[in-house]
Enzyme design. Sequence first.
Site: not given
Ligand code: APR
Length: 231
Positions: A54, A57, A87-88, A90, A105, A171-173
């Site tokens: 951390y 980061r 979920q971020n 930052d 989070h 921007g979330t999976s």
């Molecule tokens: N613009 C938009 N989306 C983007 C970009 C971008 N420039 N770059 C990447 N992405 C997308 C990717 O395609 C992906 O779907 O952002 C997503 C990031 O997914 P993850 O890395 O899984 O992040 P997140 O969804 O925030 O993870 C959720 O998992 O590990 C835990 O606590 C952690 O809060 C986090 C949670």
Amino acid sequence: MREKIVVFTGAGVSAESGLKTFRDMGGYWHQYSIESVASPAGWKTHPEAVLAFYNERRKDVLRASPNAAHLAIAALETRFDVVVITQNIDDLHERAGSTNVMHLHGEILNARSSVDPSLIYRLKSDVIDIGHLCEQNSQLRPDVVWFGEAVRFMDEAAMAFASASKVLTIGTSLSVYPAAGLVDEAKTSAEKYFVAPEYEYTPLGYRLLRGSAAVVVPHVVKCWMAGRKPC
Ligand code: APR
């Protein structure tokens, strides 16, 4: 009464600020094991490795700046009743000017007592090291939610989704629950968009806007500020 908007973000909204995501190539979970750096078990067996993860980061966050997506989201507040549910960990939404941010989070710029979770401290430096103690003389830890720990603001976040007429998910999976399940709390009648750089699983009822956050989000905001739907 101003129209309610929920902006729901994941690591992808901060990617163009230079911060890594978790599951993209080169992401944190390709370099580190979640168990070792983001779980109570990891903290118990090697707190110094967790603190180092951390600290690294946190330095990246302090070096980063909000990008065009964060700034556009903040600008929405001039016309709409906006809540950012992120979920971020930052602080880029706040530094961009957003004033109503829920960190599901936790926040990397806060430290927390490892024995009393109500003791939270805004960090004045960029590191937490072994020997940095709370007022009850227990080791400080990052004030972030590790896997297996309770996610924050879930009730408030679900209510915000259920009362929003516009929802912008960026921007979330959608890999991590319960946060990911929030997208299904939105009204059927709400205008819902999902911003992702390539085709991804798009939640039911959401329209995929393909592209990067720093390009797509300012476009969506410009349309909404002009009273139009994004084309
Ligand atoms: N613009 C938009 N989306 C983007 C970009 C971008 N420039 N770059 C990447 N992405 C997308 C990717 O395609 C992906 O779907 O952002 C997503 C990031 O997914 P993850 O890395 O899984 O992040 P997140 O969804 O925030 O993870 C959720 O998992 O590990 C835990 O606590 C952690 O809060 C986090 C949670």
